[in-house]
Design a protein around this motif. Structure first.
Motif, PDB file in Angstrom:
ATOM      1  N   SER A  31       0.835  -1.198   0.000  1.00  0.00           N
ATOM      2  CA  SER A  31       0.000   0.000   0.000  1.00  0.00           C
ATOM      3  C   SER A  31       0.869   1.247   0.000  1.00  0.00           C
ATOM      4  O   SER A  31       2.032   1.211   0.401  1.00  0.00           O
ATOM      5  N   VAL A  32       0.289   2.349  -0.452  1.00  0.00           N
ATOM      6  CA  VAL A  32       1.002   3.624  -0.430  1.00  0.00           C
ATOM      7  C   VAL A  32       0.020   4.713  -0.018  1.00  0.00           C
ATOM      8  O   VAL A  32      -1.152   4.694  -0.425  1.00  0.00           O
ATOM      9  N   GLN A  33       0.486   5.634   0.820  1.00  0.00           N
ATOM     10  CA  GLN A  33      -0.347   6.753   1.254  1.00  0.00           C
ATOM     11  C   GLN A  33       0.112   8.025   0.571  1.00  0.00           C
ATOM     12  O   GLN A  33       1.290   8.375   0.615  1.00  0.00           O
ATOM     13  N   LEU A  34      -0.824   8.703  -0.067  1.00  0.00           N
ATOM     14  CA  LEU A  34      -0.541   9.976  -0.726  1.00  0.00           C
ATOM     15  C   LEU A  34      -1.170  11.078   0.115  1.00  0.00           C
ATOM     16  O   LEU A  34      -2.386  11.095   0.319  1.00  0.00           O
ATOM     17  N   ASN A  35      -0.337  11.984   0.608  1.00  0.00           N
ATOM     18  CA  ASN A  35      -0.809  13.032   1.510  1.00  0.00           C
ATOM     19  C   ASN A  35      -1.097  14.325   0.762  1.00  0.00           C
ATOM     20  O   ASN A  35      -0.417  14.665  -0.210  1.00  0.00           O
ATOM     21  N   ILE A  36      -2.074  15.047   1.243  1.00  0.00           N
ATOM     22  CA  ILE A  36      -2.462  16.329   0.671  1.00  0.00           C
ATOM     23  C   ILE A  36      -2.093  17.423   1.661  1.00  0.00           C
ATOM     24  O   ILE A  36      -2.252  17.264   2.868  1.00  0.00           O
ATOM     25  N   GLN A  37      -1.551  18.538   1.155  1.00  0.00           N
ATOM     26  CA  GLN A  37      -1.231  19.679   2.015  1.00  0.00           C
ATOM     27  C   GLN A  37      -2.526  20.427   2.310  1.00  0.00           C
ATOM     28  O   GLN A  37      -2.963  21.275   1.536  1.00  0.00           O
ATOM     29  N   THR A  38      -3.172  20.091   3.449  1.00  0.00           N
ATOM     30  CA  THR A  38      -4.514  20.622   3.728  1.00  0.00           C
ATOM     31  C   THR A  38      -4.537  22.127   3.918  1.00  0.00           C
ATOM     32  O   THR A  38      -5.577  22.749   3.740  1.00  0.00           O
ATOM     33  N   ARG A  60      -9.938  -0.848  -2.959  1.00  0.00           N
ATOM     34  CA  ARG A  60      -8.486  -0.669  -2.948  1.00  0.00           C
ATOM     35  C   ARG A  60      -8.087   0.725  -2.470  1.00  0.00           C
ATOM     36  O   ARG A  60      -6.910   1.071  -2.479  1.00  0.00           O
ATOM     37  N   VAL A  61      -9.039   1.537  -2.033  1.00  0.00           N
ATOM     38  CA  VAL A  61      -8.747   2.916  -1.645  1.00  0.00           C
ATOM     39  C   VAL A  61      -9.373   3.237  -0.294  1.00  0.00           C
ATOM     40  O   VAL A  61     -10.526   2.906  -0.037  1.00  0.00           O
ATOM     41  N   ASP A  62      -8.563   3.848   0.585  1.00  0.00           N
ATOM     42  CA  ASP A  62      -9.068   4.423   1.829  1.00  0.00           C
ATOM     43  C   ASP A  62      -8.850   5.927   1.757  1.00  0.00           C
ATOM     44  O   ASP A  62      -7.740   6.386   1.478  1.00  0.00           O
ATOM     45  N   PHE A  63      -9.927   6.693   2.014  1.00  0.00           N
ATOM     46  CA  PHE A  63      -9.851   8.148   1.968  1.00  0.00           C
ATOM     47  C   PHE A  63     -10.103   8.715   3.352  1.00  0.00           C
ATOM     48  O   PHE A  63     -11.084   8.373   4.004  1.00  0.00           O
ATOM     49  N   ASN A  64      -9.197   9.573   3.835  1.00  0.00           N
ATOM     50  CA  ASN A  64      -9.338  10.219   5.133  1.00  0.00           C
ATOM     51  C   ASN A  64      -9.951  11.596   4.907  1.00  0.00           C
ATOM     52  O   ASN A  64      -9.294  12.486   4.356  1.00  0.00           O
ATOM     53  N   ASP A  65     -11.204  11.775   5.327  1.00  0.00           N
ATOM     54  CA  ASP A  65     -11.885  13.034   5.041  1.00  0.00           C
ATOM     55  C   ASP A  65     -11.486  14.165   5.992  1.00  0.00           C
ATOM     56  O   ASP A  65     -12.011  15.270   5.899  1.00  0.00           O
ATOM     57  N   LYS A  66     -10.559  13.899   6.920  1.00  0.00           N
ATOM     58  CA  LYS A  66     -10.036  14.972   7.778  1.00  0.00           C
ATOM     59  C   LYS A  66      -8.715  15.505   7.229  1.00  0.00           C
ATOM     60  O   LYS A  66      -8.490  16.708   7.180  1.00  0.00           O
ATOM     61  N   THR A  67      -7.814  14.596   6.824  1.00  0.00           N
ATOM     62  CA  THR A  67      -6.511  15.016   6.305  1.00  0.00           C
ATOM     63  C   THR A  67      -6.482  15.025   4.780  1.00  0.00           C
ATOM     64  O   THR A  67      -5.544  15.538   4.178  1.00  0.00           O
ATOM     65  N   PHE A  68      -7.492  14.420   4.159  1.00  0.00           N
ATOM     66  CA  PHE A  68      -7.579  14.267   2.706  1.00  0.00           C
ATOM     67  C   PHE A  68      -6.478  13.365   2.141  1.00  0.00           C
ATOM     68  O   PHE A  68      -6.200  13.384   0.951  1.00  0.00           O
ATOM     69  N   SER A  69      -5.835  12.585   2.997  1.00  0.00           N
ATOM     70  CA  SER A  69      -4.862  11.618   2.488  1.00  0.00           C
ATOM     71  C   SER A  69      -5.603  10.448   1.846  1.00  0.00           C
ATOM     72  O   SER A  69      -6.720  10.114   2.228  1.00  0.00           O
ATOM     73  N   VAL A  70      -4.953   9.841   0.869  1.00  0.00           N
ATOM     74  CA  VAL A  70      -5.522   8.709   0.156  1.00  0.00           C
ATOM     75  C   VAL A  70      -4.553   7.543   0.263  1.00  0.00           C
ATOM     76  O   VAL A  70      -3.361   7.694  -0.008  1.00  0.00           O
TER      77      VAL A  70
END
Length: 199
Positions: A31-38, A60-70
């Motif tokens: 797995s790989v986590q792609l972070n967003i600069q919130t 195949r995707v987990d989305f964090n609706d607080k940090t917007f990381s995927v």
């Protein structure tokens, strides 16, 4: 203003007008986590947190609706490419671009020696990876490491420590080692020098 955050998979080697790419390597199946600069994101409503996935990425995707990381799971080589986060509203703004490379773990290297106990010739140790070979001639217990890196980020390193010769084969996601005892394989003489093979 309505705000949507889209992560788009782009099968292209070069796109103009993007912010600097962030290179990420991930092992096949991992797995790989792609972070967003919130802090770069505008104000958004709860409606903007809804997630719509393409069928290819189902389960195949987990989305964090607080940090917007995927988090992308079970990555395959066909998933390699450019991923970008784009904020869409009255205007569109690219937030971040990732160049993801999915690669296999390295195979175990093979360390061999060409020696003849009855001959005064020195031992020649050869380390083979799947796409690189490196050798050195061993004449004593002192030697300098020899390292070769291929254009596709595979590195083969041949080194010694005490009476052991070590062959380390690695890439950005994995590494494996083969080790041999010098005194079990060849006669030790004075003097040392190394040779590097062609890629």
């Amino acid at each position: 203003m309505e705000f949507r955050l889209l992560l788009t998979f782009v099968l292209s080697t070069h796109i103009t007008g993007f912010s600097a790419e962030i290179s990420v390597f991930v092992q096949t199946g991992a797995s790989v986590q792609l972070n967003i600069q919130t802090q770069q994101l505008p104000e958004y409503s709860n409606e903007s947190k809804k997630v719509k996935l393409y069928p290819y990425y189902k389960d195949r995707v987990d989305f964090n609706d607080k940090t917007f990381s995927v988090t992308l799971k079970n990555m395959q080589k066909t998933d390699s490419g450019l991923y970008r986060a784009r904020a869409s509203g009255e205007t569109e703004n690219d937030i971040v671009t990732y160049r993801v490379s999915v690669i296999d773990a390295v195979e175990a290297p093979v360390l061999t020696v060409n020696s003849n106990w009855s001959s005064p010739e020195p031992c020649i140790f050869t380390c083979n990876g799947s796409n690189i070979t490196v050798s050195f001639i061993y004449d004593s217990s002192i030697c300098s490491p020899e390292e070769v890196t291929s254009s596709d980020h595979y590195t083969l390193r041949l080194s010694c420590s005490g009476d052991s010769i070590m062959c380390n084969y690695s890439n950005p996601v994995s590494w494996k080692t083969d080790t041999e005892k010098v005194n079990e394989l060849c006669t030790v003489n004075e003097g040392t020098f190394c040779i590097r093979s062609d890629l």
